[in-house]
Write an enzyme that holds these catalytic residues in place. Sequence first.
Site, PDB file in Angstrom:
ATOM      1  N   ASP A   1       8.713   2.993   6.721  1.00  0.00           N
ATOM      2  CA  ASP A   1       7.374   2.781   6.182  1.00  0.00           C
ATOM      3  C   ASP A   1       7.552   2.672   4.672  1.00  0.00           C
ATOM      4  O   ASP A   1       7.924   3.653   4.022  1.00  0.00           O
ATOM      5  CB  ASP A   1       6.454   3.952   6.543  1.00  0.00           C
ATOM      6  CG  ASP A   1       5.014   3.722   6.088  1.00  0.00           C
ATOM      7  OD1 ASP A   1       4.165   4.593   6.348  1.00  0.00           O
ATOM      8  OD2 ASP A   1       4.729   2.674   5.466  1.00  0.00           O
TER       9      ASP A   1
ATOM     10  N   TRP B   1       2.712  11.423   6.076  1.00  0.00           N
ATOM     11  CA  TRP B   1       1.363  10.941   5.809  1.00  0.00           C
ATOM     12  C   TRP B   1       0.475  11.264   7.008  1.00  0.00           C
ATOM     13  O   TRP B   1       0.862  11.050   8.160  1.00  0.00           O
ATOM     14  CB  TRP B   1       1.426   9.433   5.581  1.00  0.00           C
ATOM     15  CG  TRP B   1       0.112   8.764   5.333  1.00  0.00           C
ATOM     16  CD1 TRP B   1      -0.857   9.147   4.452  1.00  0.00           C
ATOM     17  CD2 TRP B   1      -0.349   7.568   5.946  1.00  0.00           C
ATOM     18  NE1 TRP B   1      -1.899   8.261   4.494  1.00  0.00           N
ATOM     19  CE2 TRP B   1      -1.608   7.265   5.407  1.00  0.00           C
ATOM     20  CE3 TRP B   1       0.173   6.699   6.910  1.00  0.00           C
ATOM     21  CZ2 TRP B   1      -2.356   6.158   5.779  1.00  0.00           C
ATOM     22  CZ3 TRP B   1      -0.565   5.595   7.289  1.00  0.00           C
ATOM     23  CH2 TRP B   1      -1.826   5.330   6.730  1.00  0.00           C
TER      24      TRP B   1
ATOM     25  N   LYS C   1      -0.632   0.013  -3.057  1.00  0.00           N
ATOM     26  CA  LYS C   1      -0.367   0.772  -4.279  1.00  0.00           C
ATOM     27  C   LYS C   1       0.291  -0.073  -5.341  1.00  0.00           C
ATOM     28  O   LYS C   1      -0.119  -0.076  -6.496  1.00  0.00           O
ATOM     29  CB  LYS C   1       0.530   1.982  -3.991  1.00  0.00           C
ATOM     30  CG  LYS C   1       0.306   2.646  -2.663  1.00  0.00           C
ATOM     31  CD  LYS C   1      -1.007   3.400  -2.586  1.00  0.00           C
ATOM     32  CE  LYS C   1      -1.020   4.338  -1.409  1.00  0.00           C
ATOM     33  NZ  LYS C   1      -1.390   3.702  -0.146  1.00  0.00           N
TER      34      LYS C   1
END
Lengths: 484, 464
Positions: free
Chosen positions: B273, B192, B309
């Site tokens: 993560d 990311w 999300k």
Amino acid sequence: MSTASTCATRCSWWDHVTPALKDPISAVTQAFLADPCPYKINLGVGAYRDDEGKPVVLQCVREAEAKIEASNFLESTSTALSSKLVEESAKLVYGEDSDVIKEKRFAGIPALSGTGACRLFAEFQKRFYPESRIYLPDPTWSNHRNIWREVHVPDRTFRYYHPDSKSLNFMALMDDVKNAPDGSFFLLHPCAHNPTGVDPTDEQWREISSLFKVKNHFPFFDVAYQGFASGDVEGDAKAIRIFLEDGHSIGCAQSFSKNMGLYGHRVGVLSVLCNDKIQAMAINSQLQQISRTMYGSPPIHGISIVSKILSDPDIKAIWLKEVKVYLVSSFFFRFCTLFDFHYYKDDWTDSLSIISKCYKVMATRIHRMRVILREALERLESPLNWQHITNQVGMFCFSGLNRAEVYLLEKEFHIYMTPDGRISMAGVTTKNVDYLANAIHEVTACDQDAKILHNTDAYKINTDIRFTSLGTSKTRARGMNLAL
Amino acid sequence: MASSMLSLASAPPSASLSSHEIEKGKLNLGNSSLCFKKDKTNPFMKTKSVGRISMAVASNVSRFEAITMAPPDPILGVSEAFKADNHELKLNLGVGAYRTEELQPYVLDVVKKADKLLLEKGENREYLPIEGLAAFNKVTAELLFGADNPVIKQQRVATVQGLSGTGSLRLAAALIERYFPGAKVLISSPTWGNHKNIFNDARVPWSEYRYYDPKTVGLDFEGMIADIKAAPEGSFILLHGCAHNPTGIDPTPEQWETIADVIQEKNHIPFFDIAYQGFASGSLDADASSVRMFVARGMEVIAAQSYSKNLGLYAERIGAINVVCSSSDAAARVKSQLKRIARPMYSNPPVHGARIVASIVGDATLFKEWNAEMEMMAGRIMNVRQKLFDSLSSKDKSGKDWSFVLKQIGMFSFTGLNKAQCDNMTNKWHVYMTKDGRISLAGLSLAKCEYLADAIIDSYHNVS
């Protein structure tokens, strides 16, 4: 191949991590919560409480929320709402009619309340003025130092509060401003100074602003109490307007925690004045980059509430009224001080009745508590001078109690406040004020070092020469570097 | 003197020169002993023309003259470019935000219910403690590690509410910087985009381990293991718990075991993560299996969570940082230090998102409903993958293997397209994606799969 080591046999990675010192302000709340005593009092954190000691959700907040839809989750709406918040907040602090607003000569970004706004500015300052320092008033909110220290910007203090007179040490302040190197960064509280409640007058602000011009200092305002000091949002921004008139390019950290009661939502704005829109865009892009690696963007819920309140005229009108009703009116304070001289005589009942008439007309809760607390202490024949309780402005009272007394108040009386003796008046209610006054009287009358306090005749000598110190030099004349 | 200068300052600012002119030196500045060190010119004095009269006006020229525009964020920049495009067939496959089949943002029913409940309850808005809402911290740790996990029962997890994944990562980064000065974080190549920025700003050095293999459009497992082995002992290895962003390529359970072996051998710390728990397989529990496996081995683990999300709470910024320690004492100390880092950042975290998550995860009915909605969202993405794969396979006659579309998991797919090919996607086909070849399947509808397939095939074969 895989060796499952048990927890018991291996050391932790974290053995060298020591327990952090507790944050002085939240530690008070933690200790308070842990105390089972039924008549405990929390005078620590500056969050408004009603007379039942309950937190208050403002009506304007409820109205705003009712109008907000779940469509806030849309990214596009988020951007629009953030812009609206910044725009409206800038109008609030700089004045709708100011040139800065009309020409959009400011960069602004929503921030995580006042702390977040200060942190963004500190990071920004470090990035573009890596060798600079920050000058903080002595004393100031304890977290200011943490913030600038975290970004490796060294801090210095400038004198602000005069512990003996419990008022502004203006000469020393001007001296320190003058002696700082040209072009220094200064943090200023435009109203309701935290923790002292002592503010410069308009005239003093003008002089400070002039000196800043001469020295080319950068004024950074921490605006945590706009509306909370006087009940008038315009009036509370006077210092900033003075600086604007003088053509300073300032920075502002705004918080809506107190004046809208949105503490937990973390809503604030950082703004920095610029030359023009182009520079504003550049600065905005830098600020956004800084925030993106810390937390992304602030939460939309709080942003939508505040932008609704500020942009909807009906709801804004409700807010402005609530700010006056719940919060402090400085006119009342100044009115009170006219009668101060009565307090040195025995006929305080006369002045009290005049004042009580006043506060029936203009009563606001925190006001009333200040007066009642002071009355109660005087009724107990405390030998000390408690004038400052009603002189000081805003949510806090810098009581002058020393650490030993604060400790006793906690241990013996289950009354909690920060070690610097700062009392959050919002935690005082009609039900607990007498208990509080009694407790304060007990611990101050029993001060080991100041046996002289038991001898009220000796103190009367002091008052005759208008020496308003709260005690001996040993116990009182301590440096004001408190819990920073 | 000061007052006379000030009286002139009331000249209308519209007469002021732009910063451009000042830089070009058209400004004739007065001299003064009050020069600010950093500027060559005297920032205090500025000449203005009012009519034909030049006056020396005292006004503070901004001291931020030299500030340039920061580069646009590569991911968010895509959405901005998309908005600016008026083409009717445009498609936004940039940011990883879930969209319905109608390509509308989706507010989960369960979130609407929780929101309504909160509104009715009329809860106060008091400051949360620095570590966040206790009810939230409890349920978030249980969701990740499993409610019956011994590490929770033994109070060996330091959990602090953070501002979504970003904020939680930043807290951990600051902790690493403070207590492991000089230690490196290893991040996957690619990862990311904001990971490196976070570590840079937190002043934590980082390097990459091989991850994506463009030849297979799959995992370069050998490269990954070799790079983790080669890292200095005691490094922090950043792992995506599930649904790797941007590639969509996850290790298999066996590969996870090997990764854990190597990390233990080299005495590294695994740093997870977890931004997509539930989005990979549709099952919240199954998606946590990699983390749970590491913890079950007795390893100390850092894990950052996000509800952006899986609960669609992007804008509310709700997440958590968890540090699993070998003792409850260590956990308490670590938690205190995380709080110390949070206080000068934002004092205490925002309350609203935390209450929503706590009410959903803490209520059996709502939690069950959430599980169902999660399955539905993940299911939609799996259907879209299938349709895209089918379209690509039927339209492309070159015999290229498009099965990676099905093998990859989660919101994203790494198409294998290079930058020029991505540009073609945007310029010719109005398909917006990040330049690394990543498409967000959450932004794709079944209806648009054929169009996308055409675009990909064209870009892949006709552009180099």
